[in-house]
Design a protein around this motif. Structure first.
Motif, mmCIF file in Angstrom:
data_model
loop_
_atom_site.group_PDB
_atom_site.id
_atom_site.type_symbol
_atom_site.label_atom_id
_atom_site.label_comp_id
_atom_site.label_asym_id
_atom_site.label_seq_id
_atom_site.Cartn_x
_atom_site.Cartn_y
_atom_site.Cartn_z
ATOM 1 N N VAL A 193 20.671 -57.914 55.233
ATOM 2 C CA VAL A 193 20.842 -59.044 54.312
ATOM 3 C C VAL A 193 19.472 -59.581 53.921
ATOM 4 O O VAL A 193 18.636 -59.884 54.777
ATOM 5 C CB VAL A 193 21.707 -60.138 54.950
ATOM 6 N N TYR A 194 19.244 -59.697 52.623
ATOM 7 C CA TYR A 194 18.009 -60.256 52.083
ATOM 8 C C TYR A 194 17.904 -61.717 52.523
ATOM 9 O O TYR A 194 18.879 -62.478 52.445
ATOM 10 C CB TYR A 194 18.016 -60.129 50.552
ATOM 11 N N HIS A 195 16.727 -62.113 52.981
ATOM 12 C CA HIS A 195 16.546 -63.411 53.625
ATOM 13 C C HIS A 195 17.034 -64.609 52.809
ATOM 14 O O HIS A 195 17.557 -65.570 53.359
ATOM 15 C CB HIS A 195 15.081 -63.607 54.045
ATOM 16 N N ALA A 196 16.882 -64.584 51.506
ATOM 17 C CA ALA A 196 17.272 -65.729 50.682
ATOM 18 C C ALA A 196 18.788 -65.926 50.634
ATOM 19 O O ALA A 196 19.259 -67.043 50.374
ATOM 20 C CB ALA A 196 16.727 -65.571 49.267
ATOM 21 N N ASN A 197 19.555 -64.887 50.914
ATOM 22 C CA ASN A 197 21.012 -65.022 50.896
ATOM 23 C C ASN A 197 21.514 -65.950 51.999
ATOM 24 O O ASN A 197 22.567 -66.565 51.855
ATOM 25 C CB ASN A 197 21.683 -63.656 50.978
ATOM 26 N N TYR A 198 20.757 -66.069 53.074
ATOM 27 C CA TYR A 198 21.164 -66.996 54.127
ATOM 28 C C TYR A 198 21.162 -68.436 53.610
ATOM 29 O O TYR A 198 21.978 -69.250 54.035
ATOM 30 C CB TYR A 198 20.253 -66.870 55.354
ATOM 31 N N LEU A 199 20.260 -68.739 52.681
ATOM 32 C CA LEU A 199 20.231 -70.090 52.098
ATOM 33 C C LEU A 199 21.511 -70.367 51.316
ATOM 34 O O LEU A 199 22.054 -71.476 51.365
ATOM 35 C CB LEU A 199 19.012 -70.252 51.190
ATOM 36 N N VAL A 200 22.006 -69.355 50.610
ATOM 37 C CA VAL A 200 23.260 -69.488 49.874
ATOM 38 C C VAL A 200 24.408 -69.712 50.859
ATOM 39 O O VAL A 200 25.265 -70.572 50.651
ATOM 40 C CB VAL A 200 23.521 -68.245 48.996
ATOM 41 N N TRP A 201 24.417 -68.961 51.936
ATOM 42 C CA TRP A 201 25.470 -69.112 52.938
ATOM 43 C C TRP A 201 25.410 -70.476 53.609
ATOM 44 O O TRP A 201 26.438 -71.045 53.958
ATOM 45 C CB TRP A 201 25.376 -68.008 53.972
ATOM 46 N N MET A 202 24.210 -71.017 53.776
ATOM 47 C CA MET A 202 24.086 -72.357 54.325
ATOM 48 C C MET A 202 24.733 -73.378 53.392
ATOM 49 O O MET A 202 25.404 -74.310 53.851
ATOM 50 C CB MET A 202 22.614 -72.688 54.581
ATOM 51 N N GLU A 203 24.570 -73.185 52.101
ATOM 52 C CA GLU A 203 25.221 -74.073 51.133
ATOM 53 C C GLU A 203 26.741 -73.966 51.244
ATOM 54 O O GLU A 203 27.454 -74.971 51.186
ATOM 55 C CB GLU A 203 24.775 -73.738 49.715
ATOM 56 N N VAL A 204 27.232 -72.754 51.414
ATOM 57 C CA VAL A 204 28.672 -72.546 51.595
ATOM 58 C C VAL A 204 29.139 -73.293 52.846
ATOM 59 O O VAL A 204 30.173 -73.967 52.835
ATOM 60 C CB VAL A 204 29.002 -71.034 51.687
ATOM 61 N N GLY A 205 28.361 -73.194 53.923
ATOM 62 C CA GLY A 205 28.704 -73.899 55.151
ATOM 63 C C GLY A 205 28.697 -75.407 54.989
ATOM 64 O O GLY A 205 29.585 -76.107 55.484
ATOM 65 N N ARG A 206 27.698 -75.923 54.286
ATOM 66 C CA ARG A 206 27.598 -77.370 54.021
ATOM 67 C C ARG A 206 28.805 -77.856 53.229
ATOM 68 O O ARG A 206 29.402 -78.893 53.547
ATOM 69 C CB ARG A 206 26.325 -77.647 53.220
ATOM 70 N N THR A 207 29.153 -77.113 52.196
ATOM 71 C CA THR A 207 30.299 -77.489 51.366
ATOM 72 C C THR A 207 31.586 -77.490 52.193
ATOM 73 O O THR A 207 32.419 -78.394 52.057
ATOM 74 C CB THR A 207 30.426 -76.530 50.169
ATOM 75 N N LYS A 208 31.738 -76.505 53.072
ATOM 76 C CA LYS A 208 32.925 -76.424 53.943
ATOM 77 C C LYS A 208 32.959 -77.608 54.900
ATOM 78 O O LYS A 208 34.017 -78.221 55.111
ATOM 79 C CB LYS A 208 32.899 -75.097 54.711
ATOM 80 N N LEU A 209 31.822 -77.972 55.469
ATOM 81 C CA LEU A 209 31.764 -79.120 56.366
ATOM 82 C C LEU A 209 32.191 -80.395 55.639
ATOM 83 O O LEU A 209 32.996 -81.177 56.154
ATOM 84 C CB LEU A 209 30.350 -79.284 56.931
ATOM 85 N N ILE A 210 31.677 -80.593 54.451
ATOM 86 C CA ILE A 210 32.020 -81.779 53.651
ATOM 87 C C ILE A 210 33.521 -81.784 53.358
ATOM 88 O O ILE A 210 34.183 -82.820 53.466
ATOM 89 C CB ILE A 210 31.171 -81.830 52.360
ATOM 90 N N GLN A 211 34.087 -80.621 53.021
ATOM 91 C CA GLN A 211 35.531 -80.524 52.793
ATOM 92 C C GLN A 211 36.314 -80.826 54.064
ATOM 93 O O GLN A 211 37.332 -81.516 54.033
ATOM 94 C CB GLN A 211 35.899 -79.140 52.272
ATOM 95 N N ASP A 212 35.845 -80.295 55.201
ATOM 96 C CA ASP A 212 36.524 -80.545 56.478
ATOM 97 C C ASP A 212 36.543 -82.031 56.816
ATOM 98 O O ASP A 212 37.443 -82.508 57.510
ATOM 99 C CB ASP A 212 35.856 -79.767 57.615
ATOM 100 N N LEU A 213 35.540 -82.770 56.334
ATOM 101 C CA LEU A 213 35.487 -84.218 56.557
ATOM 102 C C LEU A 213 36.346 -84.981 55.541
ATOM 103 O O LEU A 213 36.488 -86.194 55.637
ATOM 104 C CB LEU A 213 34.040 -84.709 56.487
ATOM 105 N N GLY A 214 36.892 -84.266 54.550
ATOM 106 C CA GLY A 214 37.795 -84.886 53.581
ATOM 107 C C GLY A 214 37.140 -85.347 52.297
ATOM 108 O O GLY A 214 37.707 -86.155 51.557
ATOM 109 N N PHE A 215 35.940 -84.816 51.999
ATOM 110 C CA PHE A 215 35.209 -85.254 50.813
ATOM 111 C C PHE A 215 34.872 -84.064 49.920
ATOM 112 O O PHE A 215 35.066 -82.910 50.292
ATOM 113 C CB PHE A 215 33.944 -86.007 51.223
ATOM 114 N N SER A 216 34.355 -84.363 48.737
ATOM 115 C CA SER A 216 34.031 -83.326 47.760
ATOM 116 C C SER A 216 32.634 -83.555 47.189
ATOM 117 O O SER A 216 32.384 -84.571 46.535
ATOM 118 C CB SER A 216 35.057 -83.333 46.624
#
Length: 138
Positions: free
Chosen positions: A21-44
């Motif tokens: 995996v190209y190193h910069a793709n981990y940054l994209v996945w971190m954004e996906v994780g952040r968005t999921k966390l925010i959704q899990d907390l009930g926000f958008s």
């Protein structure tokens, strides 16, 4: 502490000439994780952007431990490492499907007005969100 989890299948286009995996793709996945966390907390986050508030990255720290490859599954764990009402620091660990740690990281963010980039007091603007972050942080 709330830890959000999100699985992503590693796609061929995310790998480099070495087959990892190209190193910069981990940054994209971190954004996906952040968005999921925010959704899990009930926000958008998307709704917050519609209201003219954005949350740019002001600092990022990433440590690569083990490569992920095409065909594997990345499992992103995301949590709130620090939060003070203005700045949020998210923590991340990305594992392969065998449970081996591939990446450890943090990203720091502040919320600002989209038009002016002036910081906002998150606690005042989004009191429910603020309270959820206080309860969920490490």
């Amino acid at each position: 502490m709330l830890v959000s989890k999100k699985e992503i299948e590693v796609r061929y286009a995310e790998t480099d000439q070495m087959g990892v995996v190209y190193h910069a793709n981990y940054l994209v996945w971190m954004e996906v994780g952040r968005t999921k966390l925010i959704q899990d907390l009930g926000f958008s986050y998307a709704q917050m952007e519609k209201e003219g508030i954005i949350s740019p990255v002001i600092d990022i720290n990433i440590s690569y431990k083990k490569p992920l490859r095409y065909g594997e599954t990345a499992i992103i764990h995301t949590w709130i490492e620090e939060y003070n009402g203005i700045k949020s620091v998210y923590g991340y660990e990305i594992f392969n499907s065998d449970g081996d740690l591939a990446v450890q990281a943090t990203s720091s963010h502040v919320c600002v007005h989209k038009d002016t980039f002036r910081p906002v007091k998150f606690k005042k603007l989004y009191p429910d969100w603020h309270e959820a972050y206080e309860k969920a942080k490490k």
